[in-house]
Write a protein that holds these residues in place. Structure first.
Motif, mmCIF file in Angstrom:
data_model
loop_
_atom_site.group_PDB
_atom_site.id
_atom_site.type_symbol
_atom_site.label_atom_id
_atom_site.label_comp_id
_atom_site.label_asym_id
_atom_site.label_seq_id
_atom_site.Cartn_x
_atom_site.Cartn_y
_atom_site.Cartn_z
ATOM 1 N N LEU A 238 0.793 -1.231 0.000
ATOM 2 C CA LEU A 238 0.000 0.000 0.000
ATOM 3 C C LEU A 238 0.826 1.282 0.000
ATOM 4 O O LEU A 238 0.591 2.163 -0.827
ATOM 5 C CB LEU A 238 -0.977 -0.020 1.180
ATOM 6 C CG LEU A 238 -1.923 1.168 1.290
ATOM 7 C CD1 LEU A 238 -2.753 1.280 0.021
ATOM 8 C CD2 LEU A 238 -2.846 1.015 2.492
ATOM 9 N N GLY A 255 -6.078 2.334 -3.398
ATOM 10 C CA GLY A 255 -5.313 1.285 -2.729
ATOM 11 C C GLY A 255 -5.871 0.965 -1.355
ATOM 12 O O GLY A 255 -6.007 -0.199 -0.966
ATOM 13 N N THR A 259 -7.386 -2.592 0.056
ATOM 14 C CA THR A 259 -6.846 -3.276 1.230
ATOM 15 C C THR A 259 -7.927 -3.648 2.226
ATOM 16 O O THR A 259 -7.807 -4.652 2.916
ATOM 17 C CB THR A 259 -5.860 -2.359 1.996
ATOM 18 O OG1 THR A 259 -5.192 -1.518 1.081
ATOM 19 C CG2 THR A 259 -4.860 -3.174 2.754
#
Lengths: 285, 311
Positions: A238, A255, A259
């Motif tokens: 990340l 991102g 996640t």
């Protein structure tokens, strides 16, 4: 067990608390929802749109470019695969190590058992982050520098205390008469474990599995130190989306969303269990 | 435990030969079952812990360089010459003073509120648990968007006409520590709220009923009845979070400010990391580690003394 009905709101002394309570609750809820909302919609926008006059407005178009770019730039698919392999390996190892140990502590009547139990309980007080360098040094000493297997073993080791304490207490709740009856019938310990303990600790095991999964999946610092750069976990991948100069926040936001999704799905499915699990772990220790 | 007397009775009525065998089997089984866990625990947790103390007595500046034993010289330097250390100590003290009560007390109140199971509690619980789904990198990246000069926080301030309060949160010497601390509080309240929710849900409602009948309101009930009742658990939670703030909070510093600008957001935990993995003075970093270890122990002792009750 916990009460299932709502506590009455009309009694004297309650209404003011109702209002005050909802206000505070709403404030914190907003403090969480607004940032999450912001991150979510920013994944569809470019920087000018995000930081322009209306950052909280819905995106003008559902542009998945940033998401695709995030997958590419940070190699997220491979990162997810790395995370998965590590987590599954650590889960298995933790279970294999802690389950028999928990049984030994809970059910084998020798005086050493109390001391070993105390040892593992003390392990809960050890500040794991303080050990970051010694753990790194150990990997060098064991000739396993940057070997993912080392991280798997360390992860398991770091969760042994909690897992053993939880499982042991779970096992102690099983009526001893069941095992005694089996022993009289001539069963040895292994058969007892397989036929009696195992089925009855299913709940405790699932709790441990879920709690450890969250922990391993989210782990950052040790993975950062102990993994080579071509074997990144999702958490390590990340920050790659953030460059030093100009931060493409849309990319970063995409991102973050990527996640979060795996764990969110897990949580929604297992909500009740996670809460009870956290509870028994803390109360018992 | 009802087990002990039973087996002992059976054992003493058997021939001595069987008594030895039973006890021997127990010992054998015990170590076969717990052995692997013990070995892994000893090697991967206990040994590093011990090693931390050992390395702190070394002058060791990089893995490939040789190490020299210098006794307590690292500690001497730490406590007398190191400006960074005193700054880190102060920063950490401030951070803990703000974040520990700032996280646990709101969580306690919200957890109690949720435990009353009023409409919407389930949704709130899910919302509150959301930050737990985000690990340190996720939380940090999220807060970047809030803290950037054109980020959400400054945007909202401008919307409400408070332009003068806007800052470059992460790059301003005056606000960097607070900014990092706010992240910890934000992420922490949710988790502990759900935890308290679980515990407080087990309190019998009759207690609340009785107190209400005597004219107390819920706020009084919370602090005069519920809080003393759960003081022990409250203390455990305080200890857990205290240790986290001392050490784990370094991750957010690492991801957001790297201790900067200057040393304004340098915390003890991050200083340890910095010395070990950036400056590479390994021995010195472990001296910091040992110091933190004892600060942790002392703090936990104080909390425990203040909250633990033996009946």
């Amino acid at each position: 067990m916990s009460r299932q009905e709502a506590f009455s709101t009309s009694r004297r002394g309650v209404p003011r608390f109702v209002i005050g309570g909802y206000v505070i609750a709403a404030i914190y809820a907003l403090a969480i929802l607004i940032p999450f909302y912001f991150v979510f919609i920013s994944g569809f926008k470019d920087n000018p749109e995000i930081f322009g006059s209306m950052p909280l407005a819905l995106p003008s178009q559902l542009n998945f470019d940033k998401f695709a770019l995030a997958f590419e730039r940070a190699d997220m698919l491979n990162a997810m695969w790395s995370s998965l392999r590590l987590v599954v390996g650590a889960e298995l190892l933790t279970l294999v190590l802690s389950y028999p140990a928990a049984y030994a502590i809970a059910r084998i009547p020798i005086w050493v058992a109390r001391w070993i139990e105390l040892l593992f309980a003390m392990g809960l007080l050890v500040p794991i982050f303080a050990l970051i360098l010694p753990v790194f040094l150990l990997s060098v000493q064991l000739n396993m520098l940057y070997d993912p297997t080392y991280l798997v073993i360390f992860y398991a080791a770091s969760r042994l205390s909690l897992s053993i304490v939880l499982l042991a207490s779970n096992m102690r709740d099983i009526p001893i008469e069941l095992e005694e009856a089996a022993m009289i019938d001539g069963a040895n310990r292994l058969r007892i474990i397989y036929h009696i303990i195992l089925p009855l600790t299913r709940s405790g095991m699932v709790t441990i599995i879920i709690l450890n999964f969250i922990h391993f999946w989210n782990e950052y610092l040790f993975a950062l130190i102990l993994l080579p750069s071509d074997e990144r976990t999702l958490q390590l991948a990340l920050p790659l989306l953030r460059s030093e100069r100009l931060i493409d926040y849309g990319l970063v936001a995409a991102g973050v969303v990527i996640t979060v999704i795996p764990l969110y799905i897990l949580f929604i499915t297992f909500q009740e269990r996670i809460v009870t699990g956290m509870l028994s772990g803390s109360v018992k220790s | 435990m009802g087990v002990m007397p039973r087996t002992q009775t059976t054992e003493t009525t058997r021939p001595i030969k069987h008594l030895n065998k039973r006890v021997l089997t127990n010992w054998l089984s015990f170590f076969v079952f717990s052995g692997p866990a013990l070995i892994v625990f000893a090697i991967f947790m206990l040994y590093p812990l011990a090693n931390m103390f050992h390395v702190s007595t070394l002058d060791w500046e990089g893995l490939i360089k040789p190490s020299v034993n210098i006794g307590l010289a690292n500690y001497e330097k730490l406590f007398t010459h190191d400006r960074h250390f005193s700054t880190a100590l102060l920063n950490t003290a401030i951070q803990i003073a703000i974040a520990l009560p700032g996280t646990i007390f709101p969580a306690f109140i919200l957890g109690f509120f949720l435990s009353l199971r009023w409409p919407g509690y389930r949704i709130l619980r899910t919302v509150y648990f959301s930050p737990v789904m985000l690990a340190a990198p996720g939380v940090s990246m999220l807060f970047l968007g809030l803290y950037l000069p054109d980020g959400i926080i400054n945007f909202l301030l401008r919307q409400f006409g408070l332009e003068s309060l806007t800052h470059v949160w992460l790059a301003d010497v005056n606000t960097s520590l607070l900014a990092v601390t706010a992240v910890e509080i934000w992420a922490g309240i949710g988790f502990y709220t759900v935890l308290f929710f679980g515990v407080l849900s087990n309190i019998p409602r009759e207690i609340y009923e009785a107190a209400l009948m005597e004219g107390a309101n819920l706020w009084e009930i919370l602090w005069k009845i519920v809080f003393p009742m759960t003081l022990d658990f409250f203390g455990v939670v305080l200890m857990l979070h205290y240790m986290w703030l001392l050490l784990g909070a370094a991750q957010n510093v690492l991801l957001l400010t790297q201790g900067g600008p200057g040393d304004s957001s340098l915390t003890l935990g991050f200083y340890l990391y910095k010395q070990a993995f950036q400056i590479r003075d390994l021995g010195y970093s472990q001296a910091i580690g040992v110091f933190i270890f004892f600060v942790g122990l002392a703090g936990m002792l104080v909390i425990r003394l203040a909250t633990h009750r033996k009946y």
